[in-house]
Scaffold this motif. Structure first.
Motif, PDB file in Angstrom:
ATOM      1  N   TRP A 287      50.644  42.102  46.883  1.00 49.18           N
ATOM      2  CA  TRP A 287      51.275  42.580  48.118  1.00 49.18           C
ATOM      3  C   TRP A 287      51.816  41.409  48.939  1.00 49.18           C
ATOM      4  CZ3 TRP A 287      49.456  41.940  53.315  1.00 49.18           C
ATOM      5  CH2 TRP A 287      50.068  42.763  54.261  1.00 49.18           C
ATOM      6  N   GLU A 288      52.894  41.650  49.666  1.00 49.03           N
ATOM      7  CA  GLU A 288      53.451  40.645  50.582  1.00 49.03           C
ATOM      8  C   GLU A 288      53.747  41.306  51.925  1.00 49.03           C
ATOM      9  OE1 GLU A 288      53.741  37.487  50.295  1.00 49.03           O
ATOM     10  OE2 GLU A 288      53.375  37.209  48.141  1.00 49.03           O
ATOM     11  N   PRO A 289      53.291  40.719  53.034  1.00 46.94           N
ATOM     12  CA  PRO A 289      53.587  41.290  54.351  1.00 46.94           C
ATOM     13  C   PRO A 289      55.010  40.979  54.789  1.00 46.94           C
ATOM     14  CG  PRO A 289      52.358  39.251  54.602  1.00 46.94           C
ATOM     15  CD  PRO A 289      52.460  39.506  53.117  1.00 46.94           C
ATOM     16  N   GLU A 290      55.513  41.800  55.705  1.00 45.99           N
ATOM     17  CA  GLU A 290      56.858  41.572  56.224  1.00 45.99           C
ATOM     18  C   GLU A 290      56.888  40.441  57.239  1.00 45.99           C
ATOM     19  OE1 GLU A 290      58.333  45.244  57.751  1.00 45.99           O
ATOM     20  OE2 GLU A 290      58.392  46.247  55.785  1.00 45.99           O
ATOM     21  N   GLU A 291      55.796  40.234  57.931  1.00 51.54           N
ATOM     22  CA  GLU A 291      55.706  39.116  58.868  1.00 51.54           C
ATOM     23  C   GLU A 291      54.279  38.583  58.891  1.00 51.54           C
ATOM     24  OE1 GLU A 291      55.985  40.236  63.089  1.00 51.54           O
ATOM     25  OE2 GLU A 291      56.230  42.313  62.407  1.00 51.54           O
ATOM     26  N   LYS A 292      54.107  37.388  59.417  1.00 46.01           N
ATOM     27  CA  LYS A 292      52.798  36.740  59.382  1.00 46.01           C
ATOM     28  C   LYS A 292      51.906  37.241  60.510  1.00 46.01           C
ATOM     29  CE  LYS A 292      54.304  32.720  56.789  1.00 46.01           C
ATOM     30  NZ  LYS A 292      54.267  31.253  56.642  1.00 46.01           N
ATOM     31  N   PHE A 293      50.620  36.916  60.402  1.00 44.78           N
ATOM     32  CA  PHE A 293      49.600  37.455  61.299  1.00 44.78           C
ATOM     33  C   PHE A 293      49.005  36.376  62.204  1.00 44.78           C
ATOM     34  CE2 PHE A 293      49.789  40.305  57.692  1.00 44.78           C
ATOM     35  CZ  PHE A 293      49.727  41.562  58.280  1.00 44.78           C
ATOM     36  N   ASP A 294      48.508  36.833  63.350  1.00 41.06           N
ATOM     37  CA  ASP A 294      47.794  35.942  64.267  1.00 41.06           C
ATOM     38  C   ASP A 294      46.382  35.640  63.769  1.00 41.06           C
ATOM     39  OD1 ASP A 294      49.758  35.875  66.564  1.00 41.06           O
ATOM     40  OD2 ASP A 294      49.410  38.042  66.415  1.00 41.06           O
ATOM     41  N   ALA A 295      45.833  36.568  62.989  1.00 37.29           N
ATOM     42  CA  ALA A 295      44.483  36.387  62.465  1.00 37.29           C
ATOM     43  C   ALA A 295      44.321  37.222  61.203  1.00 37.29           C
ATOM     44  CB  ALA A 295      43.433  36.800  63.501  1.00 37.29           C
ATOM     45  N   ALA A 337      45.813  34.611  51.536  1.00 36.51           N
ATOM     46  CA  ALA A 337      45.614  34.905  52.958  1.00 36.51           C
ATOM     47  C   ALA A 337      46.083  33.744  53.829  1.00 36.51           C
ATOM     48  CB  ALA A 337      44.148  35.212  53.223  1.00 36.51           C
ATOM     49  N   ALA A 338      45.800  32.530  53.406  1.00 41.06           N
ATOM     50  CA  ALA A 338      46.204  31.362  54.197  1.00 41.06           C
ATOM     51  C   ALA A 338      47.719  31.312  54.366  1.00 41.06           C
ATOM     52  CB  ALA A 338      45.705  30.083  53.522  1.00 41.06           C
ATOM     53  N   GLY A 339      48.463  31.773  53.368  1.00 39.21           N
ATOM     54  CA  GLY A 339      49.920  31.762  53.455  1.00 39.21           C
ATOM     55  C   GLY A 339      50.487  32.816  54.377  1.00 39.21           C
ATOM     56  N   TRP A 340      49.674  33.776  54.778  1.00 37.58           N
ATOM     57  CA  TRP A 340      50.145  34.859  55.648  1.00 37.58           C
ATOM     58  C   TRP A 340      49.817  34.620  57.126  1.00 37.58           C
ATOM     59  CZ3 TRP A 340      47.420  38.848  51.995  1.00 37.58           C
ATOM     60  CH2 TRP A 340      48.133  38.928  50.791  1.00 37.58           C
ATOM     61  N   LEU A 341      49.259  33.443  57.435  1.00 35.66           N
ATOM     62  CA  LEU A 341      48.883  33.132  58.817  1.00 35.66           C
ATOM     63  C   LEU A 341      49.997  32.398  59.551  1.00 35.66           C
ATOM     64  CD1 LEU A 341      45.202  31.775  58.778  1.00 35.66           C
ATOM     65  CD2 LEU A 341      46.026  33.788  60.012  1.00 35.66           C
ATOM     66  N   LYS A 342      50.171  32.719  60.826  1.00 36.11           N
ATOM     67  CA  LYS A 342      51.030  31.932  61.696  1.00 36.11           C
ATOM     68  C   LYS A 342      50.359  30.579  61.985  1.00 36.11           C
ATOM     69  CE  LYS A 342      52.786  35.956  64.282  1.00 36.11           C
ATOM     70  NZ  LYS A 342      52.828  36.588  65.632  1.00 36.11           N
ATOM     71  N   PRO A 343      51.115  29.554  62.322  1.00 39.32           N
ATOM     72  CA  PRO A 343      50.492  28.300  62.770  1.00 39.32           C
ATOM     73  C   PRO A 343      49.571  28.574  63.965  1.00 39.32           C
ATOM     74  CG  PRO A 343      52.829  27.978  62.351  1.00 39.32           C
ATOM     75  CD  PRO A 343      52.582  29.459  62.252  1.00 39.32           C
ATOM     76  N   GLY A 344      48.368  28.028  63.910  1.00 39.93           N
ATOM     77  CA  GLY A 344      47.379  28.292  64.953  1.00 39.93           C
ATOM     78  C   GLY A 344      46.599  29.568  64.734  1.00 39.93           C
TER      79      GLY A 344
END
Length: 414
Positions: A287-295, A337-344
Protein backbone atom coordinates in the motif's frame (compact mmCIF):
# COMPACT_ATOMS: atom_id res chain seq x y z
CA UNK A 1 -22.02 -41.73 26.17
CA UNK A 2 -23.99 -38.80 27.65
CA UNK A 3 -21.88 -37.74 30.64
CA UNK A 4 -22.48 -34.16 31.84
CA UNK A 5 -19.35 -32.08 31.37
CA UNK A 6 -17.62 -34.61 29.12
CA UNK A 7 -17.86 -32.49 25.91
CA UNK A 8 -16.03 -29.63 27.64
CA UNK A 9 -13.19 -31.96 28.73
CA UNK A 10 -12.97 -33.48 25.26
CA UNK A 11 -12.77 -29.99 23.80
CA UNK A 12 -9.98 -29.07 26.23
CA UNK A 13 -8.06 -32.12 25.07
CA UNK A 14 -8.51 -31.06 21.43
CA UNK A 15 -7.34 -27.53 22.24
CA UNK A 16 -4.14 -28.78 23.84
CA UNK A 17 -3.47 -31.13 20.93
CA UNK A 18 -3.95 -28.30 18.44
CA UNK A 19 -1.43 -26.13 20.29
CA UNK A 20 1.24 -28.76 20.91
CA UNK A 21 0.96 -30.87 17.75
CA UNK A 22 -0.17 -28.37 15.10
CA UNK A 23 1.25 -25.15 16.55
CA UNK A 24 -2.10 -23.37 16.51
CA UNK A 25 -3.05 -20.64 18.97
CA UNK A 26 -5.88 -21.34 21.40
CA UNK A 27 -7.98 -18.80 19.52
CA UNK A 28 -7.31 -20.48 16.17
CA UNK A 29 -8.17 -23.90 17.59
CA UNK A 30 -11.29 -22.80 19.43
CA UNK A 31 -13.65 -22.84 16.45
CA UNK A 32 -13.22 -26.52 15.71
CA UNK A 33 -12.56 -27.76 19.24
CA UNK A 34 -15.60 -26.03 20.78
CA UNK A 35 -18.05 -26.70 17.94
CA UNK A 36 -19.85 -29.50 19.79
CA UNK A 37 -19.82 -27.86 23.22
CA UNK A 38 -23.15 -26.36 24.21
CA UNK A 39 -23.47 -23.28 26.35
CA UNK A 40 -21.13 -20.40 27.09
CA UNK A 41 -20.28 -21.77 30.54
CA UNK A 42 -19.01 -25.11 29.19
CA UNK A 43 -17.08 -23.40 26.39
CA UNK A 44 -15.43 -21.13 28.95
CA UNK A 45 -14.66 -24.18 31.11
CA UNK A 46 -12.96 -25.95 28.20
CA UNK A 47 -10.80 -22.87 27.56
CA UNK A 48 -9.96 -22.58 31.25
CA UNK A 49 -8.94 -26.24 31.57
CA UNK A 50 -6.74 -26.08 28.47
CA UNK A 51 -5.24 -22.77 29.57
CA UNK A 52 -4.29 -24.02 33.03
CA UNK A 53 -2.92 -27.29 31.65
CA UNK A 54 -0.66 -25.32 29.30
CA UNK A 55 0.28 -22.71 31.92
CA UNK A 56 1.45 -25.40 34.37
CA UNK A 57 2.45 -28.09 31.86
CA UNK A 58 6.04 -28.50 33.05
CA UNK A 59 4.96 -28.97 36.66
CA UNK A 60 2.02 -31.23 35.82
CA UNK A 61 4.36 -33.47 33.84
CA UNK A 62 6.75 -33.66 36.79
CA UNK A 63 3.89 -34.86 39.01
CA UNK A 64 2.78 -37.41 36.43
CA UNK A 65 6.31 -38.76 36.00
CA UNK A 66 6.71 -39.09 39.77
CA UNK A 67 3.79 -41.54 39.88
CA UNK A 68 4.65 -43.82 36.94
CA UNK A 69 7.16 -46.67 36.85
CA UNK A 70 7.75 -46.18 33.14
CA UNK A 71 7.64 -42.68 31.67
CA UNK A 72 4.74 -41.93 29.35
CA UNK A 73 5.65 -40.59 25.93
CA UNK A 74 5.48 -36.81 25.71
CA UNK A 75 2.68 -37.06 23.13
CA UNK A 76 0.81 -39.93 24.79
CA UNK A 77 -2.92 -39.32 25.09
CA UNK A 78 -2.86 -40.62 28.66
CA UNK A 79 -0.38 -37.87 29.59
CA UNK A 80 -2.59 -35.17 28.10
CA UNK A 81 -5.68 -36.55 29.86
CA UNK A 82 -3.80 -36.61 33.18
CA UNK A 83 -2.69 -33.04 32.58
CA UNK A 84 -6.25 -31.79 32.25
CA UNK A 85 -7.43 -33.93 35.17
CA UNK A 86 -4.74 -32.55 37.47
CA UNK A 87 -5.23 -28.99 36.20
CA UNK A 88 -8.88 -29.19 37.23
CA UNK A 89 -8.16 -30.45 40.74
CA UNK A 90 -5.08 -28.34 41.49
CA UNK A 91 -6.02 -25.11 39.71
CA UNK A 92 -9.78 -25.01 39.18
CA UNK A 93 -10.72 -26.75 42.45
CA UNK A 94 -12.91 -29.34 40.71
CA UNK A 95 -13.83 -32.25 43.06
CA UNK A 96 -11.74 -35.37 42.30
CA UNK A 97 -14.81 -37.56 41.74
CA UNK A 98 -16.05 -35.19 39.01
CA UNK A 99 -12.58 -35.16 37.44
CA UNK A 100 -12.49 -38.96 37.31
CA UNK A 101 -16.03 -39.19 35.92
CA UNK A 102 -15.25 -36.81 33.05
CA UNK A 103 -11.58 -37.67 32.51
CA UNK A 104 -11.36 -41.46 32.24
CA UNK A 105 -14.02 -41.71 29.48
CA UNK A 106 -11.58 -39.76 27.30
CA UNK A 107 -9.43 -42.89 27.28
CA UNK A 108 -12.04 -45.34 26.07
CA UNK A 109 -10.13 -48.25 24.58
CA UNK A 110 -6.92 -46.91 26.12
CA UNK A 111 -4.99 -47.08 29.39
CA UNK A 112 -7.81 -46.00 31.72
CA UNK A 113 -6.52 -48.11 34.62
CA UNK A 114 -3.08 -46.53 34.30
CA UNK A 115 -4.52 -42.99 34.31
CA UNK A 116 -6.81 -43.82 37.22
CA UNK A 117 -3.90 -45.28 39.16
CA UNK A 118 -1.62 -42.29 38.57
CA UNK A 119 -4.36 -39.81 39.47
CA UNK A 120 -5.33 -41.73 42.63
CA UNK A 121 -1.70 -42.00 43.73
CA UNK A 122 -1.19 -38.26 43.39
CA UNK A 123 -4.41 -37.50 45.26
CA UNK A 124 -3.33 -39.79 48.13
CA UNK A 125 0.00 -37.97 48.25
CA UNK A 126 -1.89 -34.66 48.39
CA UNK A 127 0.11 -33.51 45.37
CA UNK A 128 0.60 -29.77 45.00
CA UNK A 129 1.90 -27.46 42.33
CA UNK A 130 4.72 -25.01 43.09
CA UNK A 131 3.90 -21.40 43.88
CA UNK A 132 5.11 -20.30 40.43
CA UNK A 133 4.84 -22.20 37.13
CA UNK A 134 8.06 -23.58 35.67
CA UNK A 135 8.81 -22.08 32.27
CA UNK A 136 9.79 -24.26 29.32
CA UNK A 137 13.58 -24.24 29.12
CA UNK A 138 13.68 -22.50 25.74
CA UNK A 139 11.53 -19.59 26.96
CA UNK A 140 13.46 -19.26 30.23
CA UNK A 141 16.74 -19.10 28.31
CA UNK A 142 15.46 -16.42 25.93
CA UNK A 143 14.07 -14.25 28.73
CA UNK A 144 17.28 -14.39 30.75
CA UNK A 145 17.51 -12.68 34.11
CA UNK A 146 13.84 -11.62 34.02
CA UNK A 147 12.58 -15.19 33.54
CA UNK A 148 11.81 -15.86 37.21
CA UNK A 149 9.90 -12.60 37.61
CA UNK A 150 7.99 -13.24 34.38
CA UNK A 151 7.04 -16.74 35.58
CA UNK A 152 5.72 -15.25 38.81
CA UNK A 153 3.50 -12.97 36.74
CA UNK A 154 1.94 -15.94 34.96
CA UNK A 155 0.43 -17.61 38.04
CA UNK A 156 -3.07 -16.26 37.37
CA UNK A 157 -4.90 -15.17 34.21
CA UNK A 158 -5.18 -11.37 34.07
CA UNK A 159 -7.97 -9.21 35.39
CA UNK A 160 -10.10 -7.16 32.99
CA UNK A 161 -8.58 -3.85 31.88
CA UNK A 162 -10.67 -1.23 30.08
CA UNK A 163 -9.74 2.05 28.41
CA UNK A 164 -12.14 4.97 28.83
CA UNK A 165 -13.15 7.16 25.91
CA UNK A 166 -12.93 10.20 28.19
CA UNK A 167 -10.04 10.00 30.70
CA UNK A 168 -11.45 13.00 32.58
CA UNK A 169 -14.25 10.71 33.81
CA UNK A 170 -11.90 8.12 35.34
CA UNK A 171 -12.88 8.75 38.97
CA UNK A 172 -16.59 8.70 38.11
CA UNK A 173 -16.34 5.36 36.28
CA UNK A 174 -14.10 3.84 38.94
CA UNK A 175 -16.74 4.56 41.57
CA UNK A 176 -19.61 3.41 39.37
CA UNK A 177 -17.95 0.12 38.37
CA UNK A 178 -15.97 -0.60 41.51
CA UNK A 179 -12.72 -0.63 39.54
CA UNK A 180 -9.14 0.39 40.30
CA UNK A 181 -7.37 2.92 38.09
CA UNK A 182 -3.62 2.76 37.47
CA UNK A 183 -3.58 5.94 35.36
CA UNK A 184 -6.14 8.35 33.88
CA UNK A 185 -8.34 6.64 31.31
CA UNK A 186 -7.70 3.15 32.72
CA UNK A 187 -9.81 0.87 34.93
CA UNK A 188 -9.09 -2.63 36.21
CA UNK A 189 -12.05 -4.89 37.05
CA UNK A 190 -12.27 -8.43 38.47
CA UNK A 191 -11.69 -11.31 36.09
CA UNK A 192 -14.87 -12.93 34.79
CA UNK A 193 -16.88 -9.75 34.39
CA UNK A 194 -19.60 -10.09 31.73
CA UNK A 195 -18.33 -7.42 29.37
CA UNK A 196 -21.50 -6.60 27.44
CA UNK A 197 -23.49 -6.28 30.69
CA UNK A 198 -21.17 -3.76 32.36
CA UNK A 199 -22.27 -0.13 32.68
CA UNK A 200 -21.20 2.02 29.76
CA UNK A 201 -20.57 -0.78 27.28
CA UNK A 202 -23.60 -0.17 25.09
CA UNK A 203 -23.03 3.58 25.33
CA UNK A 204 -19.50 3.17 23.99
CA UNK A 205 -17.87 4.76 27.05
CA UNK A 206 -14.98 2.28 27.03
CA UNK A 207 -13.39 -0.73 25.37
CA UNK A 208 -11.35 -3.69 26.61
CA UNK A 209 -7.59 -3.10 26.43
CA UNK A 210 -4.71 -4.30 28.60
CA UNK A 211 -2.90 -1.50 30.40
CA UNK A 212 0.37 -2.20 28.58
CA UNK A 213 -1.40 -2.28 25.21
CA UNK A 214 -2.79 1.20 25.88
CA UNK A 215 0.63 2.81 26.39
CA UNK A 216 1.88 3.06 22.76
CA UNK A 217 -1.02 5.30 21.65
CA UNK A 218 -0.75 7.36 24.83
CA UNK A 219 2.88 8.10 23.95
CA UNK A 220 1.74 10.02 20.86
CA UNK A 221 -0.20 12.45 23.03
CA UNK A 222 -3.02 14.70 21.86
CA UNK A 223 -3.71 15.03 18.15
CA UNK A 224 -5.11 18.55 18.24
CA UNK A 225 -2.67 21.15 16.92
CA UNK A 226 -2.70 24.85 16.06
CA UNK A 227 -3.75 23.96 12.52
CA UNK A 228 -6.39 21.40 13.46
CA UNK A 229 -6.13 17.67 13.87
CA UNK A 230 -2.87 15.92 13.15
CA UNK A 231 -2.97 12.99 10.74
CA UNK A 232 -1.94 9.64 12.20
CA UNK A 233 -1.66 6.22 10.57
CA UNK A 234 -2.51 3.23 12.75
CA UNK A 235 -0.72 0.34 11.02
CA UNK A 236 -1.92 -3.21 11.70
CA UNK A 237 -4.87 -1.54 13.42
CA UNK A 238 -7.49 -4.27 13.94
CA UNK A 239 -9.36 -4.97 16.17
CA UNK A 240 -9.16 -1.26 16.97
CA UNK A 241 -8.18 -0.50 20.56
CA UNK A 242 -5.38 1.85 19.52
CA UNK A 243 -7.48 3.36 16.71
CA UNK A 244 -10.14 4.33 19.24
CA UNK A 245 -7.51 5.73 21.59
CA UNK A 246 -6.01 7.90 18.88
CA UNK A 247 -9.42 9.15 17.75
CA UNK A 248 -10.36 9.94 21.35
CA UNK A 249 -7.05 11.81 21.73
CA UNK A 250 -8.03 14.13 18.88
CA UNK A 251 -6.14 12.62 15.94
CA UNK A 252 -7.46 12.27 12.40
CA UNK A 253 -6.92 8.52 12.11
CA UNK A 254 -6.30 6.26 9.14
CA UNK A 255 -6.61 2.66 10.35
CA UNK A 256 -5.01 0.11 8.04
CA UNK A 257 -5.07 -3.69 8.27
CA UNK A 258 -5.12 -6.63 5.85
CA UNK A 259 -7.65 -8.74 7.80
CA UNK A 260 -11.20 -8.10 6.57
CA UNK A 261 -13.05 -9.72 9.48
CA UNK A 262 -10.91 -7.96 12.07
CA UNK A 263 -11.51 -4.65 10.31
CA UNK A 264 -15.26 -5.31 10.45
CA UNK A 265 -14.89 -5.71 14.19
CA UNK A 266 -12.95 -2.44 14.27
CA UNK A 267 -15.80 -0.76 12.43
CA UNK A 268 -18.30 -2.13 14.95
CA UNK A 269 -16.18 -0.79 17.79
CA UNK A 270 -15.98 2.65 16.21
CA UNK A 271 -19.77 2.75 15.84
CA UNK A 272 -20.30 1.68 19.45
CA UNK A 273 -17.90 4.30 20.80
CA UNK A 274 -19.06 7.01 18.36
CA UNK A 275 -15.49 7.67 17.27
CA UNK A 276 -14.32 8.28 13.71
CA UNK A 277 -11.50 6.87 11.59
CA UNK A 278 -10.82 6.15 7.94
CA UNK A 279 -10.65 2.35 7.67
CA UNK A 280 -8.44 0.90 4.92
CA UNK A 281 -8.26 -2.78 3.93
CA UNK A 282 -4.78 -3.21 2.46
CA UNK A 283 -1.39 -4.88 2.82
CA UNK A 284 1.08 -2.48 4.39
CA UNK A 285 3.90 -4.05 2.36
CA UNK A 286 2.35 -2.89 -0.92
CA UNK A 287 0.00 0.00 0.00
CA UNK A 288 1.05 3.62 -0.60
CA UNK A 289 -0.59 6.67 1.03
CA UNK A 290 -1.58 9.72 -0.97
CA UNK A 291 0.15 12.04 1.47
CA UNK A 292 2.49 11.72 4.44
CA UNK A 293 1.50 11.61 8.10
CA UNK A 294 2.28 13.65 11.21
CA UNK A 295 2.56 10.44 13.22
CA UNK A 296 2.46 6.67 12.73
CA UNK A 297 1.72 3.94 15.25
CA UNK A 298 3.07 0.56 14.16
CA UNK A 299 1.82 -2.16 16.50
CA UNK A 300 3.64 -4.78 14.50
CA UNK A 301 2.82 -8.46 14.03
CA UNK A 302 4.91 -10.43 16.50
CA UNK A 303 5.19 -13.69 18.43
CA UNK A 304 2.90 -12.24 21.15
CA UNK A 305 4.88 -13.93 23.93
CA UNK A 306 4.08 -10.93 26.11
CA UNK A 307 0.46 -12.11 26.29
CA UNK A 308 1.34 -15.39 28.04
CA UNK A 309 -0.85 -14.50 31.03
CA UNK A 310 -4.00 -14.80 28.90
CA UNK A 311 -2.56 -16.98 26.10
CA UNK A 312 -0.34 -19.61 27.76
CA UNK A 313 -0.09 -21.46 24.44
CA UNK A 314 2.74 -19.06 23.48
CA UNK A 315 4.91 -20.69 26.14
CA UNK A 316 5.06 -23.88 24.08
CA UNK A 317 4.63 -23.12 20.38
CA UNK A 318 7.07 -20.25 19.66
CA UNK A 319 10.33 -21.32 18.02
CA UNK A 320 13.49 -19.45 16.90
CA UNK A 321 12.27 -19.79 13.31
CA UNK A 322 9.03 -17.95 14.12
CA UNK A 323 10.94 -15.21 15.93
CA UNK A 324 13.25 -14.74 12.94
CA UNK A 325 10.27 -14.54 10.57
CA UNK A 326 8.62 -11.87 12.72
CA UNK A 327 11.83 -9.84 13.00
CA UNK A 328 12.18 -9.80 9.21
CA UNK A 329 8.56 -8.68 8.71
CA UNK A 330 8.85 -6.01 11.43
CA UNK A 331 11.97 -4.55 9.80
CA UNK A 332 10.18 -4.28 6.44
CA UNK A 333 7.17 -2.57 8.02
CA UNK A 334 9.40 -0.16 9.95
CA UNK A 335 11.26 0.86 6.79
CA UNK A 336 8.03 1.51 4.90
CA UNK A 337 6.46 3.41 7.81
CA UNK A 338 9.49 5.68 8.14
CA UNK A 339 9.06 6.72 4.50
CA UNK A 340 5.48 7.83 5.12
CA UNK A 341 6.37 10.35 7.86
CA UNK A 342 6.61 14.10 7.43
CA UNK A 343 9.84 15.72 8.67
CA UNK A 344 9.48 16.07 12.44
CA UNK A 345 6.84 13.35 12.46
CA UNK A 346 6.84 10.74 15.21
CA UNK A 347 6.85 6.97 14.84
CA UNK A 348 5.80 4.63 17.64
CA UNK A 349 6.94 1.02 17.23
CA UNK A 350 5.35 -1.54 19.55
CA UNK A 351 5.25 -5.31 19.90
CA UNK A 352 3.52 -7.43 22.55
CA UNK A 353 6.59 -9.66 22.69
CA UNK A 354 9.14 -10.54 25.37
CA UNK A 355 11.77 -11.34 22.74
CA UNK A 356 14.71 -8.93 22.61
CA UNK A 357 15.12 -9.67 18.91
CA UNK A 358 11.69 -8.17 18.25
CA UNK A 359 12.24 -5.23 20.59
CA UNK A 360 15.56 -3.91 21.86
CA UNK A 361 17.50 -5.45 18.97
CA UNK A 362 15.15 -4.18 16.25
CA UNK A 363 17.06 -1.32 14.64
CA UNK A 364 15.47 2.01 13.76
CA UNK A 365 15.28 2.83 10.04
CA UNK A 366 17.69 5.44 8.71
CA UNK A 367 16.58 9.01 9.28
CA UNK A 368 14.91 8.44 12.63
CA UNK A 369 16.18 9.62 16.01
CA UNK A 370 15.06 8.33 19.40
CA UNK A 371 12.54 10.58 21.13
CA UNK A 372 13.02 9.31 24.71
CA UNK A 373 10.00 8.12 26.66
CA UNK A 374 9.70 9.93 30.00
CA UNK A 375 8.73 8.38 33.34
CA UNK A 376 6.01 11.04 33.70
CA UNK A 377 4.21 9.53 30.70
CA UNK A 378 3.93 6.10 32.33
CA UNK A 379 1.89 4.53 35.15
CA UNK A 380 3.48 4.67 38.59
CA UNK A 381 5.88 1.77 38.98
CA UNK A 382 7.07 1.73 35.37
CA UNK A 383 10.15 3.49 34.03
CA UNK A 384 11.80 3.87 30.63
CA UNK A 385 15.01 2.01 29.83
CA UNK A 386 18.38 3.76 29.76
CA UNK A 387 17.97 4.04 25.98
CA UNK A 388 14.65 5.86 26.29
CA UNK A 389 12.48 2.89 25.33
CA UNK A 390 9.76 1.11 27.32
CA UNK A 391 9.92 -2.57 28.26
CA UNK A 392 7.15 -4.19 30.27
CA UNK A 393 6.66 -7.83 31.25
CA UNK A 394 4.15 -9.86 33.31
CA UNK A 395 6.39 -9.67 36.37
CA UNK A 396 5.97 -5.89 36.65
CA UNK A 397 3.27 -4.16 38.74
CA UNK A 398 2.59 -7.56 40.31
CA UNK A 399 1.22 -5.97 43.47
CA UNK A 400 -1.68 -4.50 41.47
CA UNK A 401 -2.30 -7.41 39.10
CA UNK A 402 0.50 -7.13 36.55
CA UNK A 403 0.34 -6.34 32.85
CA UNK A 404 1.28 -7.80 29.49
CA UNK A 405 4.78 -7.76 28.07
CA UNK A 406 5.43 -4.98 25.54
CA UNK A 407 8.34 -3.21 23.92
CA UNK A 408 7.76 0.37 22.77
CA UNK A 409 10.13 2.73 20.96
CA UNK A 410 9.43 6.32 19.93
CA UNK A 411 11.35 7.97 17.13
CA UNK A 412 11.17 11.32 15.35
CA UNK A 413 12.00 11.87 11.67
CA UNK A 414 14.97 14.12 11.03
Amino acid sequence: MDIPGLPARRAALHLIDAVLRRGETLDQAAGGALAKVRGDADRALARAIAGEALRWRQDLDELIDSATKMALADDAKARAVLQIMLAQVLRLETPPHAVIATGLPLLMGGPRRLAHGVFSTLMKREARLPAVPTLPEAAATRWGERADAIAAGLVEPPQLDIALRNPAETAEWAERMGGVSLMPGHLRLPRGSAIDLLPGFRDGAWWVQDLAASLPARLLGAGEGPNGKGRVLDLCAAPGGKTMQLAAQGWQVTALDNAKRRLERLGDNLKRTMLEAEVVLADALTWEPEEKFDAILLDAPCTATGTARRHPDVLHRISPRQIDEMVELQAKLLERAAGWLKPGGRLIYAVCSLEAAEGEEQAAPAGLTVLPIEASELPEGLAPTADGFLRTDPGMLAEVGGLDGFFVARWVKD
